[in-house]
Design a protein around this motif. Structure first.
Motif, PDB file in Angstrom:
ATOM      1  N   PHE A 118       0.805  -1.207   0.000  1.00  0.00           N
ATOM      2  CA  PHE A 118       0.000   0.000   0.000  1.00  0.00           C
ATOM      3  C   PHE A 118       0.851   1.277   0.000  1.00  0.00           C
ATOM      4  CE2 PHE A 118      -3.316  -2.981   1.568  1.00  0.00           C
ATOM      5  CZ  PHE A 118      -4.170  -2.811   0.482  1.00  0.00           C
ATOM      6  N   HIS A 119       2.057   1.199   0.552  1.00  0.00           N
ATOM      7  CA  HIS A 119       2.963   2.341   0.425  1.00  0.00           C
ATOM      8  C   HIS A 119       3.241   2.597  -1.045  1.00  0.00           C
ATOM      9  CE1 HIS A 119       6.274   5.108   1.158  1.00  0.00           C
ATOM     10  NE2 HIS A 119       6.997   4.377   0.316  1.00  0.00           N
ATOM     11  N   ASN A 120       3.536   1.534  -1.788  1.00  0.00           N
ATOM     12  CA  ASN A 120       3.832   1.650  -3.215  1.00  0.00           C
ATOM     13  C   ASN A 120       2.591   2.073  -4.004  1.00  0.00           C
ATOM     14  OD1 ASN A 120       4.672   0.667  -6.024  1.00  0.00           O
ATOM     15  ND2 ASN A 120       6.504   0.271  -4.824  1.00  0.00           N
ATOM     16  N   TYR A 121       1.469   1.433  -3.696  1.00  0.00           N
ATOM     17  CA  TYR A 121       0.210   1.668  -4.405  1.00  0.00           C
ATOM     18  C   TYR A 121      -0.289   3.095  -4.191  1.00  0.00           C
ATOM     19  CZ  TYR A 121      -4.799   0.868  -5.475  1.00  0.00           C
ATOM     20  OH  TYR A 121      -6.073   0.933  -5.977  1.00  0.00           O
ATOM     21  N   PHE A 122      -0.307   3.538  -2.947  1.00  0.00           N
ATOM     22  CA  PHE A 122      -0.777   4.893  -2.660  1.00  0.00           C
ATOM     23  C   PHE A 122       0.152   5.943  -3.275  1.00  0.00           C
ATOM     24  CE2 PHE A 122      -3.263   3.713   1.479  1.00  0.00           C
ATOM     25  CZ  PHE A 122      -4.184   3.030   0.700  1.00  0.00           C
ATOM     26  N   THR A 123       1.457   5.659  -3.299  1.00  0.00           N
ATOM     27  CA  THR A 123       2.403   6.587  -3.931  1.00  0.00           C
ATOM     28  C   THR A 123       2.100   6.735  -5.415  1.00  0.00           C
ATOM     29  OG1 THR A 123       4.156   6.080  -2.335  1.00  0.00           O
ATOM     30  CG2 THR A 123       4.832   7.031  -4.446  1.00  0.00           C
ATOM     31  N   ASP A 124       1.822   5.611  -6.086  1.00  0.00           N
ATOM     32  CA  ASP A 124       1.490   5.663  -7.512  1.00  0.00           C
ATOM     33  C   ASP A 124       0.187   6.427  -7.752  1.00  0.00           C
ATOM     34  OD1 ASP A 124       3.738   4.334  -8.451  1.00  0.00           O
ATOM     35  OD2 ASP A 124       2.820   2.358  -8.289  1.00  0.00           O
ATOM     36  N   ILE A 125      -0.788   6.250  -6.876  1.00  0.00           N
ATOM     37  CA  ILE A 125      -2.042   6.989  -7.018  1.00  0.00           C
ATOM     38  C   ILE A 125      -1.793   8.492  -6.833  1.00  0.00           C
ATOM     39  CG2 ILE A 125      -4.306   7.399  -5.988  1.00  0.00           C
ATOM     40  CD1 ILE A 125      -4.494   4.432  -5.396  1.00  0.00           C
ATOM     41  N   TYR A 126      -0.996   8.853  -5.825  1.00  0.00           N
ATOM     42  CA  TYR A 126      -0.659  10.263  -5.599  1.00  0.00           C
ATOM     43  C   TYR A 126      -0.041  10.894  -6.840  1.00  0.00           C
ATOM     44  CZ  TYR A 126      -1.421  11.108  -0.574  1.00  0.00           C
ATOM     45  OH  TYR A 126      -1.977  11.337   0.657  1.00  0.00           O
ATOM     46  N   GLN A 127       0.724  10.105  -7.581  1.00  0.00           N
ATOM     47  CA  GLN A 127       1.452  10.647  -8.731  1.00  0.00           C
ATOM     48  C   GLN A 127       0.650  10.598 -10.026  1.00  0.00           C
ATOM     49  OE1 GLN A 127       5.081   8.361  -8.684  1.00  0.00           O
ATOM     50  NE2 GLN A 127       5.946   9.490  -6.944  1.00  0.00           N
ATOM     51  N   ALA A 128      -0.589  10.080  -9.972  1.00  0.00           N
ATOM     52  CA  ALA A 128      -1.419   9.998 -11.176  1.00  0.00           C
ATOM     53  C   ALA A 128      -1.693  11.388 -11.738  1.00  0.00           C
ATOM     54  CB  ALA A 128      -2.735   9.293 -10.856  1.00  0.00           C
ATOM     55  N   GLU A 129      -1.706  11.490 -13.070  1.00  0.00           N
ATOM     56  CA  GLU A 129      -1.922  12.777 -13.729  1.00  0.00           C
ATOM     57  C   GLU A 129      -3.178  12.812 -14.591  1.00  0.00           C
ATOM     58  OE1 GLU A 129       1.636  13.446 -15.959  1.00  0.00           O
ATOM     59  OE2 GLU A 129       2.849  13.919 -14.175  1.00  0.00           O
ATOM     60  N   ARG A 130      -3.686  11.634 -15.003  1.00  0.00           N
ATOM     61  CA  ARG A 130      -4.810  11.647 -15.948  1.00  0.00           C
ATOM     62  C   ARG A 130      -6.025  10.859 -15.444  1.00  0.00           C
ATOM     63  NH1 ARG A 130      -0.332  10.474 -18.641  1.00  0.00           N
ATOM     64  NH2 ARG A 130      -0.957   8.335 -19.111  1.00  0.00           N
ATOM     65  N   HIS A 131      -5.816   9.585 -15.084  1.00  0.00           N
ATOM     66  CA  HIS A 131      -6.970   8.788 -14.676  1.00  0.00           C
ATOM     67  C   HIS A 131      -6.560   7.640 -13.759  1.00  0.00           C
ATOM     68  CE1 HIS A 131      -5.566   6.790 -18.391  1.00  0.00           C
ATOM     69  NE2 HIS A 131      -5.857   7.919 -19.002  1.00  0.00           N
ATOM     70  N   ILE A 132      -7.454   7.315 -12.846  1.00  0.00           N
ATOM     71  CA  ILE A 132      -7.266   6.222 -11.886  1.00  0.00           C
ATOM     72  C   ILE A 132      -8.512   5.351 -11.939  1.00  0.00           C
ATOM     73  CG2 ILE A 132      -6.968   5.603  -9.450  1.00  0.00           C
ATOM     74  CD1 ILE A 132      -5.876   8.543  -9.088  1.00  0.00           C
ATOM     75  N   HIS A 133      -8.325   4.077 -12.240  1.00  0.00           N
ATOM     76  CA  HIS A 133      -9.445   3.139 -12.311  1.00  0.00           C
ATOM     77  C   HIS A 133      -9.224   2.026 -11.297  1.00  0.00           C
ATOM     78  CE1 HIS A 133     -10.164   4.541 -16.721  1.00  0.00           C
ATOM     79  NE2 HIS A 133     -10.755   5.330 -15.835  1.00  0.00           N
ATOM     80  N   VAL A 134     -10.202   1.823 -10.414  1.00  0.00           N
ATOM     81  CA  VAL A 134     -10.050   0.935  -9.263  1.00  0.00           C
ATOM     82  C   VAL A 134     -11.226  -0.033  -9.197  1.00  0.00           C
ATOM     83  CG1 VAL A 134     -10.069   0.846  -6.745  1.00  0.00           C
ATOM     84  CG2 VAL A 134      -8.726   2.603  -7.914  1.00  0.00           C
ATOM     85  N   LEU A 135     -10.926  -1.305  -9.084  1.00  0.00           N
ATOM     86  CA  LEU A 135     -11.944  -2.336  -8.873  1.00  0.00           C
ATOM     87  C   LEU A 135     -11.499  -3.215  -7.716  1.00  0.00           C
ATOM     88  CD1 LEU A 135     -14.269  -4.311  -9.483  1.00  0.00           C
ATOM     89  CD2 LEU A 135     -12.946  -5.189 -11.392  1.00  0.00           C
ATOM     90  N   PHE A 136     -12.315  -3.272  -6.661  1.00  0.00           N
ATOM     91  CA  PHE A 136     -12.026  -4.142  -5.519  1.00  0.00           C
ATOM     92  C   PHE A 136     -13.273  -4.930  -5.129  1.00  0.00           C
ATOM     93  CE2 PHE A 136      -8.363  -1.325  -4.620  1.00  0.00           C
ATOM     94  CZ  PHE A 136      -7.402  -2.295  -4.390  1.00  0.00           C
ATOM     95  N   TYR A 137     -13.020  -6.089  -4.571  1.00  0.00           N
ATOM     96  CA  TYR A 137     -14.096  -6.890  -3.992  1.00  0.00           C
ATOM     97  C   TYR A 137     -14.510  -6.322  -2.640  1.00  0.00           C
ATOM     98  CZ  TYR A 137     -16.358 -10.915  -1.755  1.00  0.00           C
ATOM     99  OH  TYR A 137     -17.225 -11.722  -1.073  1.00  0.00           O
ATOM    100  N   ILE A 138     -13.526  -6.066  -1.776  1.00  0.00           N
ATOM    101  CA  ILE A 138     -13.810  -5.580  -0.421  1.00  0.00           C
ATOM    102  C   ILE A 138     -13.095  -4.261  -0.189  1.00  0.00           C
ATOM    103  CG2 ILE A 138     -13.475  -5.980   2.058  1.00  0.00           C
ATOM    104  CD1 ILE A 138     -13.623  -8.982   1.504  1.00  0.00           C
ATOM    105  N   VAL A 139     -13.853  -3.264   0.215  1.00  0.00           N
ATOM    106  CA  VAL A 139     -13.300  -2.072   0.843  1.00  0.00           C
ATOM    107  C   VAL A 139     -14.052  -1.903   2.155  1.00  0.00           C
ATOM    108  CG1 VAL A 139     -12.979   0.418   0.730  1.00  0.00           C
ATOM    109  CG2 VAL A 139     -12.638  -0.968  -1.325  1.00  0.00           C
ATOM    110  N   LYS A 140     -13.313  -1.912   3.258  1.00  0.00           N
ATOM    111  CA  LYS A 140     -13.913  -1.812   4.584  1.00  0.00           C
ATOM    112  C   LYS A 140     -14.207  -0.360   4.943  1.00  0.00           C
ATOM    113  CE  LYS A 140     -13.682  -6.243   5.681  1.00  0.00           C
ATOM    114  NZ  LYS A 140     -12.848  -6.751   6.769  1.00  0.00           N
ATOM    115  N   ASP A 141     -14.882  -0.171   6.050  1.00  0.00           N
ATOM    116  CA  ASP A 141     -15.128   1.166   6.602  1.00  0.00           C
ATOM    117  C   ASP A 141     -14.226   1.324   7.826  1.00  0.00           C
ATOM    118  OD1 ASP A 141     -16.080   3.613   7.355  1.00  0.00           O
ATOM    119  OD2 ASP A 141     -17.975   2.873   8.172  1.00  0.00           O
ATOM    120  N   ASP A 142     -12.978   1.677   7.583  1.00  0.00           N
ATOM    121  CA  ASP A 142     -12.010   1.817   8.679  1.00  0.00           C
ATOM    122  C   ASP A 142     -10.974   2.867   8.288  1.00  0.00           C
ATOM    123  OD1 ASP A 142     -10.300   0.530   6.895  1.00  0.00           O
ATOM    124  OD2 ASP A 142     -10.435  -1.403   7.897  1.00  0.00           O
TER     125      ASP A 142
END
Length: 400
Positions: A55-79
């Protein structure tokens, strides 16, 4: 007596309705499901086995996005973890980056209407996949979108077993540390992940973006030969059978749940008769009711046939992998169970690169060192409660 008869009649009607609903829903699903696998592609891969590093790597890549971010997950918790995730996405959306989030309706049931409203207000385009819907309420409640993929600027892809929640970064005492395998991908095949996301996005949001060239940049080839296989409605069974039949020396299976179909299990036993060694790794601690008991009848027979079975004890083992000899490895979202085989939408990656396979086998070897062999003596030791649970689990195994 009259009350008992009425109640019995109602129960019978409900059972009949459930059976009809499931069979007709499944037939419709089978007719609608496409069958896709890519040609051999070339890309570059990193593998992550711990959530904090991923998630350190993943969140860093999202922070650096310039055009579009597409995300598909089965589970996202409320935490706190999901809140951090959504905060990053909201920040990027406010900067003008296109953000699309697609979550499974049941897997992400903790995501409320209020949360969705806040995300949309920030500019995030949001949809739930696989809602429960008419006319097949029961069947649609069982078919889940179990895929976990992200595509950032059309150039970086993520695929694997991790979802979004505190347990995935070792903050659930019962299931920590969490062990999983997740891929970061660059190179030409990211375009296919983008296409698969947009197919699912179109199905559940109604927005068709496949013809937008900005989402499919020209990408260089990488070093690792591989292909993707998205599956649903029973397609995965044949893919696993094809893999098993290719084995000449060894099969390694890692999965949090080991509940194979009749055909797959027959192929595994046949491979043992051909002299192929089989190693299975499963968790020592279960995260769902009866899934462990459902696996015991299969593991017992494999042990009798001379296979090796390990139970991972250094936390919870959630990785999904198959390694065939030193030639092919499979990493993806699919578990080795009937729900992934017959119900869920999944996507797996087959890798044919000797160097990557050697690296993965080193990871598996370390995981085996954190495991304990399961023996026939343990499984055959008289235990009335376990025996009862095994019988119940056998009856329900299709849905575990």
């Amino acid at each position: 007596m009259k009350f008992v008869l009425i109640l019995s009649g109602l129960v019978l009607l409900i059972i009949i309705w459930l059976v009809i609903d499931f069979r007709l829903g499944r037939r419709k699903h089978l007719l609608a499901a496409g069958n896709t696998e890519t040609a051999i592609l070339h890309g570059n891969f990193e593998i992550f086995t711990h959530g904090k590093e991923l998630f350190h790597n993943y969140f860093t890549d999202i922070y650096q996005a310039e055009r579009h971010i597409h995300v598909l997950f089965y589970i996202v918790k409320d935490d706190a973890v999901s809140q951090e995730f959504f905060s990053i996405l909201k920040e990027k959306a406010r900067e003008g980056v296109e953000v699309r989030v697609l979550l499974d309706r049941i897997g992400s049931w903790k995501i409320t209407k209020a949360t969705v409203a806040v995300l949309r207000e920030a500019g995030i385009q949001f949809a739930f996949s696989n809602r429960i819907k008419l006319p097949f309420l029961y069947y649609s409640s069982q078919v889940r979108n179990h895929r976990k993929i992200s595509i950032i600027d059309g150039e970086i892809g993520y695929l694997g077993g991790f979802n979004i929640g505190k347990e995935y970064i070792d903050e659930d005492p019962k299931l920590s540390p969490w062990r999983d395998y997740h891929l970061k991908i660059t190179g030409e095949s990211v375009n296919f992940l983008q296409s698969e996301f947009l197919i699912d996005w179109n199905e559940y949001s109604g927005e068709d973006l496949q013809d937008y060239p900005d989402y499919f940049p020209e990408l260089p080839k990488g070093a690792v030969r591989h292909q993707y296989i998205p599956t649903e409605a029973g397609q995965l069974e044949e893919n696993f059978i094809r893999l098993i039949r290719k084995a000449e020396q060894s099969i390694i299976i890692g999965s949090p749940y080991f509940i194979p179909s009749t055909k797959i299990f027959a192929e595994l036993l046949e491979s043992r008769r051909r002299g192929v060694s089989i190693t299975v790794m499963v968790p020592f601690t279960a995260d769902h009711l009866l899934v462990q008991e459902a696996s015991f009848r299969y593991l017992r027979r494999l042990l009798e046939a001379g296979a090796l079975v390990y139970q991972y004890k250094n936390g919870f083992y959630h990785a999904k992998t198959i390694v065939i000899d030193d030639k092919i490895c499979d990493i993806g979202t699919a578990n080795f169970d009937k729900r992934s085989l017959f119900l869920n939408k999944e996507i797996n990656c087959l890798l044919y690169d000797p160097a990557f396979i050697e690296r993965l086998k080193a990871v598996i070897t370390n995981d085996i060192l954190d495991s304990e062999p399961l023996t026939l003596a343990v499984l055959n030791k008289p235990n009335l409660l376990r025996s009862v649970k095994e019988r119940i689990a056998a009856a329900l195994s299709y849905f575990l």
